[in-house]
Write an enzyme that holds these catalytic residues in place. Structure first.
Site, PDB file in Angstrom:
ATOM      1  N   ARG A 131      75.657  -0.831  27.971  1.00 14.58           N
ATOM      2  CA  ARG A 131      76.914  -1.594  28.025  1.00 14.58           C
ATOM      3  C   ARG A 131      77.906  -1.135  26.954  1.00 14.58           C
ATOM      4  O   ARG A 131      78.669  -1.931  26.411  1.00 14.58           O
ATOM      5  CB  ARG A 131      76.668  -3.115  27.865  1.00 14.58           C
ATOM      6  CG  ARG A 131      75.788  -3.748  28.930  1.00 14.58           C
ATOM      7  CD  ARG A 131      76.420  -3.688  30.314  1.00 14.58           C
ATOM      8  NE  ARG A 131      75.703  -4.501  31.270  1.00 14.58           N
ATOM      9  CZ  ARG A 131      74.687  -4.074  32.026  1.00 14.58           C
ATOM     10  NH1 ARG A 131      74.263  -2.817  31.911  1.00 14.58           N
ATOM     11  NH2 ARG A 131      74.122  -4.880  32.894  1.00 14.58           N
TER      12      ARG A 131
ATOM     13  N   SER B  40      76.887 -11.495  33.304  1.00 12.81           N
ATOM     14  CA  SER B  40      76.179 -11.785  32.045  1.00 12.81           C
ATOM     15  C   SER B  40      77.204 -11.959  30.929  1.00 12.81           C
ATOM     16  O   SER B  40      78.026 -11.069  30.707  1.00 12.81           O
ATOM     17  CB  SER B  40      75.265 -10.625  31.658  1.00 12.81           C
ATOM     18  OG  SER B  40      74.321 -10.375  32.663  1.00 12.81           O
TER      19      SER B  40
ATOM     20  N   GLU C 192      78.948  -9.767  25.875  1.00 13.33           N
ATOM     21  CA  GLU C 192      79.222  -8.569  26.682  1.00 13.33           C
ATOM     22  C   GLU C 192      80.648  -8.605  27.225  1.00 13.33           C
ATOM     23  O   GLU C 192      81.341  -7.590  27.292  1.00 13.33           O
ATOM     24  CB  GLU C 192      78.241  -8.494  27.867  1.00 13.33           C
ATOM     25  CG  GLU C 192      78.428  -7.259  28.703  1.00 13.33           C
ATOM     26  CD  GLU C 192      77.960  -7.408  30.129  1.00 13.33           C
ATOM     27  OE1 GLU C 192      78.809  -7.710  31.003  1.00 13.33           O
ATOM     28  OE2 GLU C 192      76.761  -7.215  30.390  1.00 13.33           O
TER      29      GLU C 192
HETATM   30  P1  FAD Z   1      88.304  -5.782  33.908  1.00 13.97           P
HETATM   31  O1  FAD Z   1      87.627  -7.087  33.693  1.00 13.97           O
HETATM   32  O2  FAD Z   1      89.630  -5.785  34.563  1.00 13.97           O
HETATM   33  O3  FAD Z   1      88.403  -5.032  32.502  1.00 13.97           O
HETATM   34  C1  FAD Z   1      87.289  -4.940  31.662  1.00 13.97           C
HETATM   35  C2  FAD Z   1      87.673  -4.123  30.415  1.00 13.97           C
HETATM   36  O4  FAD Z   1      87.970  -2.787  30.795  1.00 13.97           O
HETATM   37  C3  FAD Z   1      88.937  -4.624  29.729  1.00 13.97           C
HETATM   38  O5  FAD Z   1      88.799  -4.407  28.348  1.00 13.97           O
HETATM   39  C4  FAD Z   1      90.021  -3.760  30.311  1.00 13.97           C
HETATM   40  O6  FAD Z   1      91.166  -3.630  29.456  1.00 13.97           O
HETATM   41  C5  FAD Z   1      89.310  -2.432  30.456  1.00 13.97           C
HETATM   42  N1  FAD Z   1      89.829  -1.635  31.585  1.00 13.97           N
HETATM   43  C6  FAD Z   1      89.795  -1.981  32.898  1.00 13.97           C
HETATM   44  N2  FAD Z   1      90.292  -0.977  33.649  1.00 13.97           N
HETATM   45  C7  FAD Z   1      90.640   0.015  32.795  1.00 13.97           C
HETATM   46  C8  FAD Z   1      91.220   1.315  32.970  1.00 13.97           C
HETATM   47  N3  FAD Z   1      91.523   1.791  34.179  1.00 13.97           N
HETATM   48  N4  FAD Z   1      91.456   2.060  31.860  1.00 13.97           N
HETATM   49  C9  FAD Z   1      91.146   1.594  30.628  1.00 13.97           C
HETATM   50  N5  FAD Z   1      90.616   0.377  30.404  1.00 13.97           N
HETATM   51  C10 FAD Z   1      90.353  -0.396  31.475  1.00 13.97           C
HETATM   52  N6  FAD Z   1      78.465  -5.477  34.853  1.00 13.97           N
HETATM   53  C11 FAD Z   1      77.409  -4.634  34.797  1.00 13.97           C
HETATM   54  O7  FAD Z   1      77.410  -3.663  34.029  1.00 13.97           O
HETATM   55  N7  FAD Z   1      76.312  -4.844  35.580  1.00 13.97           N
HETATM   56  C12 FAD Z   1      76.216  -5.880  36.439  1.00 13.97           C
HETATM   57  O8  FAD Z   1      75.214  -6.025  37.129  1.00 13.97           O
HETATM   58  C13 FAD Z   1      77.323  -6.782  36.518  1.00 13.97           C
HETATM   59  N8  FAD Z   1      77.268  -7.856  37.340  1.00 13.97           N
HETATM   60  C14 FAD Z   1      78.322  -8.712  37.393  1.00 13.97           C
HETATM   61  C15 FAD Z   1      78.240  -9.803  38.267  1.00 13.97           C
HETATM   62  C16 FAD Z   1      79.289 -10.694  38.370  1.00 13.97           C
HETATM   63  C17 FAD Z   1      79.179 -11.869  39.308  1.00 13.97           C
HETATM   64  C18 FAD Z   1      80.460 -10.493  37.591  1.00 13.97           C
HETATM   65  C19 FAD Z   1      81.632 -11.424  37.728  1.00 13.97           C
HETATM   66  C20 FAD Z   1      80.555  -9.410  36.714  1.00 13.97           C
HETATM   67  C21 FAD Z   1      79.476  -8.515  36.594  1.00 13.97           C
HETATM   68  N9  FAD Z   1      79.502  -7.413  35.723  1.00 13.97           N
HETATM   69  C22 FAD Z   1      78.450  -6.539  35.681  1.00 13.97           C
HETATM   70  C23 FAD Z   1      80.676  -7.176  34.869  1.00 13.97           C
HETATM   71  C24 FAD Z   1      81.848  -6.424  35.580  1.00 13.97           C
HETATM   72  O9  FAD Z   1      81.654  -6.413  36.957  1.00 13.97           O
HETATM   73  C25 FAD Z   1      81.963  -4.994  35.070  1.00 13.97           C
HETATM   74  O10 FAD Z   1      82.144  -4.956  33.677  1.00 13.97           O
HETATM   75  C26 FAD Z   1      83.136  -4.238  35.735  1.00 13.97           C
HETATM   76  O11 FAD Z   1      83.098  -2.868  35.400  1.00 13.97           O
HETATM   77  C27 FAD Z   1      84.486  -4.807  35.326  1.00 13.97           C
HETATM   78  O12 FAD Z   1      85.471  -4.208  36.133  1.00 13.97           O
HETATM   79  P2  FAD Z   1      86.935  -4.792  36.201  1.00 13.97           P
HETATM   80  O13 FAD Z   1      87.777  -3.829  36.938  1.00 13.97           O
HETATM   81  O14 FAD Z   1      86.893  -6.179  36.728  1.00 13.97           O
HETATM   82  O15 FAD Z   1      87.322  -4.794  34.655  1.00 13.97           O
HETATM   83  N1  EPU Z   2      65.389 -15.035  32.629  1.00 10.33           N
HETATM   84  C1  EPU Z   2      65.005 -16.314  32.326  1.00 10.33           C
HETATM   85  N2  EPU Z   2      65.881 -17.320  32.605  1.00 10.33           N
HETATM   86  C2  EPU Z   2      67.089 -17.114  33.155  1.00 10.33           C
HETATM   87  C3  EPU Z   2      67.476 -15.802  33.455  1.00 10.33           C
HETATM   88  C4  EPU Z   2      66.604 -14.761  33.183  1.00 10.33           C
HETATM   89  O1  EPU Z   2      63.914 -16.545  31.823  1.00 10.33           O
HETATM   90  O2  EPU Z   2      67.815 -18.091  33.382  1.00 10.33           O
HETATM   91  C5  EPU Z   2      64.452 -13.914  32.322  1.00 10.33           C
HETATM   92  C6  EPU Z   2      63.390 -13.725  33.427  1.00 10.33           C
HETATM   93  O3  EPU Z   2      62.188 -13.388  32.776  1.00 10.33           O
HETATM   94  C7  EPU Z   2      63.888 -12.500  34.157  1.00 10.33           C
HETATM   95  C8  EPU Z   2      64.580 -11.722  33.027  1.00 10.33           C
HETATM   96  O4  EPU Z   2      65.163 -12.719  32.205  1.00 10.33           O
HETATM   97  O5  EPU Z   2      62.843 -11.773  34.708  1.00 10.33           O
HETATM   98  C9  EPU Z   2      65.650 -10.761  33.513  1.00 10.33           C
HETATM   99  O6  EPU Z   2      66.580 -11.468  34.331  1.00 10.33           O
HETATM  100  P1  EPU Z   2      67.463 -10.702  35.431  1.00 10.33           P
HETATM  101  O7  EPU Z   2      66.610  -9.794  36.238  1.00 10.33           O
HETATM  102  O8  EPU Z   2      68.284 -11.711  36.136  1.00 10.33           O
HETATM  103  O9  EPU Z   2      68.370  -9.734  34.571  1.00 10.33           O
HETATM  104  P2  EPU Z   2      69.199  -9.974  33.237  1.00 10.33           P
HETATM  105  O10 EPU Z   2      68.508  -9.268  32.122  1.00 10.33           O
HETATM  106  O11 EPU Z   2      69.515 -11.409  33.057  1.00 10.33           O
HETATM  107  C10 EPU Z   2      70.539  -7.766  33.492  1.00 10.33           C
HETATM  108  C11 EPU Z   2      71.974  -7.361  33.372  1.00 10.33           C
HETATM  109  C12 EPU Z   2      72.718  -7.669  34.652  1.00 10.33           C
HETATM  110  C13 EPU Z   2      72.075  -6.866  35.775  1.00 10.33           C
HETATM  111  C14 EPU Z   2      70.602  -7.278  35.898  1.00 10.33           C
HETATM  112  C15 EPU Z   2      69.863  -6.420  36.896  1.00 10.33           C
HETATM  113  C16 EPU Z   2      72.602  -7.458  31.043  1.00 10.33           C
HETATM  114  C17 EPU Z   2      73.320  -8.198  29.982  1.00 10.33           C
HETATM  115  N3  EPU Z   2      72.601  -8.025  32.254  1.00 10.33           N
HETATM  116  O12 EPU Z   2      70.537  -9.176  33.623  1.00 10.33           O
HETATM  117  O13 EPU Z   2      74.068  -7.248  34.511  1.00 10.33           O
HETATM  118  O14 EPU Z   2      72.730  -7.108  37.001  1.00 10.33           O
HETATM  119  O15 EPU Z   2      69.959  -7.105  34.609  1.00 10.33           O
HETATM  120  O16 EPU Z   2      69.727  -5.130  36.397  1.00 10.33           O
HETATM  121  O17 EPU Z   2      72.041  -6.398  30.783  1.00 10.33           O
HETATM  122  C18 EPU Z   2      76.219  -7.974  33.778  1.00 10.33           C
HETATM  123  O18 EPU Z   2      76.155  -7.078  32.926  1.00 10.33           O
HETATM  124  O19 EPU Z   2      77.221  -8.721  33.908  1.00 10.33           O
HETATM  125  C19 EPU Z   2      75.069  -8.186  34.673  1.00 10.33           C
HETATM  126  C20 EPU Z   2      75.037  -9.157  35.574  1.00 10.33           C
END
Ligand code: FAD
Ligand code: EPU
Length: 337
Positions: free
Chosen positions: A164, A238, A333
């Site tokens: 991240r 997250s 994050e």
């Molecule tokens: P924004 O929120 O618009 O911007 C994020 C940051 O990037 C800001 O600082 C912004 O200024 C900068 N930025 C955006 N675009 C540009 C650009 N073109 N040039 C320079 N800077 C820029 N993230 C994960 O890594 N893994 C996950 O599994 C994951 N799951 C998610 C699930 C949900 C339900 C949600 C809501 C979010 C999740 N995220 C996850 C976080 C998010 O999806 C990512 O961080 C994504 O890359 C953000 O994209 P965005 O275009 O919405 O960025």
């Molecule tokens: N867990 C709990 N309680 C909860 C949630 C999770 O005990 O309420 C424990 C469980 O043991 C579970 C473990 O945490 O097995 C991992 O949970 P999960 O698989 O949901 O993944 P996470 O670690 O919570 C991370 C990323 C996600 C990504 C998933 C799948 C980060 C900060 N988050 O979540 O990314 O989608 O793994 O790879 O690394 C994001 O960055 O926004 C994001 C959603």
């Protein structure tokens, strides 16, 4: 290009925070971007690039210029027997781009299906899920320096990707507008099914032959069952990173909490922050219009009209409580604006 004033950012962030920006412009072309630089607006005003707004929390009104990125387009720029290099403009919706690659059977992005947001934000935090990160398939990106107006190509090593993390969150924070990203995808994909529940989900789906499409479907299904849909409930995924601690600290904690959820992380141990937050009693807690999600304790949610400040304060309380109970300091994050 129109520069609007006092615009509500409510439609532009998945946390559904009703903050405003005093200046706002849609960037629909590279000409628009160059015009902004030519007028020296980023020198005069604090400037925020916005893609899908799915990783930001507006804790107050934004006193500056928001640039909403709408740069569209994708093309194959190079092909070999093994690989295809696909370049996407940064305003492309990430999941739609993933689906485009899957439809062509290009491997590498399938585990990253259904992550909200834009292609251009994907390098900012090196998005990751289900055993993959974009650094695994990233080839290069192009970016426009907001103050100086030159464009620069960044290679994989120049992005300094980590968990991240990237150089764009640190030394180069806020300096560049990422305008396109090129991925090196595989024509003979190696499937990654070892992470979490992918294997179980594939069995449930009765998949007999692996494909990038089957993995993408499995990942989408798992994600839909776990994470709240921002169209229904405001959130940014997250809220905190999973903390990485020393193996010694982990052994001590394991002695105290035998069911602690953790994974090896190179020479250290990564702790599931969701487990810590749940163990500390926060999971499902609701405070008026906001709280901690009932199925995923790592996700803070806005059920209605919460302010960014309220959610930020909740996150501070969670950090303090985890520090007190486990001696671990959680790091946010989501980008605080
Ligand atoms: P924004 O929120 O618009 O911007 C994020 C940051 O990037 C800001 O600082 C912004 O200024 C900068 N930025 C955006 N675009 C540009 C650009 N073109 N040039 C320079 N800077 C820029 N993230 C994960 O890594 N893994 C996950 O599994 C994951 N799951 C998610 C699930 C949900 C339900 C949600 C809501 C979010 C999740 N995220 C996850 C976080 C998010 O999806 C990512 O961080 C994504 O890359 C953000 O994209 P965005 O275009 O919405 O960025
Ligand atoms: N867990 C709990 N309680 C909860 C949630 C999770 O005990 O309420 C424990 C469980 O043991 C579970 C473990 O945490 O097995 C991992 O949970 P999960 O698989 O949901 O993944 P996470 O670690 O919570 C991370 C990323 C996600 C990504 C998933 C799948 C980060 C900060 N988050 O979540 O990314 O989608 O793994 O790879 O690394 C994001 O960055 O926004 C994001 C959603």
């Amino acid at each position: 290009m129109l520069i609007e004033q006092n615009i509500s950012l409510l439609p532009f962030n998945t946390f559904h925070i009703n903050a405003s920006a005093n200046l706002f412009a849609n960037i629909n072309s590279m000409e628009d971007a160059r015009e902004i630089v030519k007028q020296k607006l980023p020198e005069k005003h604090a400037t925020l690039l916005l893609g899908g707004g799915s990783n930001v929390l507006f804790t107050k009104n934004f006193n500056g210029l928001v640039l909403k990125n709408n740069l569209l387009g994708k093309e194959i720029v190079k092909e070999t027997d093994e690989h295809v290099f696909v370049k996407a403009q940064s305003g492309e919706v990430w999941h739609e781009f993933v689906l485009y690659c899957i439809a062509k059977n290009y491997g590498g992005l399938e585990n990253l299906s259904l992550i909200p947001g834009s292609v251009g934000a994907s390098p900012i935090q090196n998005i990751g899920a289900y055993g993959a990160e974009i650094k695994d398939t990233f080839y290069e990106l192009e970016a426009l320096h907001l103050n100086e107006g030159y464009t620069k190509t960044f290679s994989l090593s120049e992005c300094n990707f980590g968990y991240r993390e990237s150089v764009f969150k640190h030394d180069l924070k806020g300096q560049y507008f990422i305008t396109s990203v090129t991925f090196k995808l595989s024509k003979k994909p190696k499937f990654r099914t070892d992470y979490g529940q992918i294997q179980t989900e594939l069995e449930k789906m009765k998949v007999t032959e692996l494909s990038v499409k089957a993995i993408s479907d499995a990942v989408c299904s798992i994600r839909r069952s776990k994470l709240p849909d921002p169209a229904q409930i405001g959130n940014a995924g997250s809220f905190f990173k999973n903390p990485v601690i020393s193996n010694e600290q982990y052994s001590e904690l394991k002695g105290l909490f035998p069911d602690i959820s953790a994974y090896p992380a190179e020479k250290n141990t990564k702790i599931a922050a969701g487990w810590l937050i749940e163990k500390a009693g926060w999971k499902g807690k609701t405070f008026g219009e906001y709280g901690v999600h009932k199925n995923q304790a790592l996700v803070l949610v806005n059920y209605g009209g919460a302010t960014g400040d309220q959610i930020y304060n909740l996150s501070s309380e969670i950090i303090a409580s985890i520090e007190k109970m486990f001696g671990i300091t959680l790091e946010r994050e989501v980008n605080m604006i």
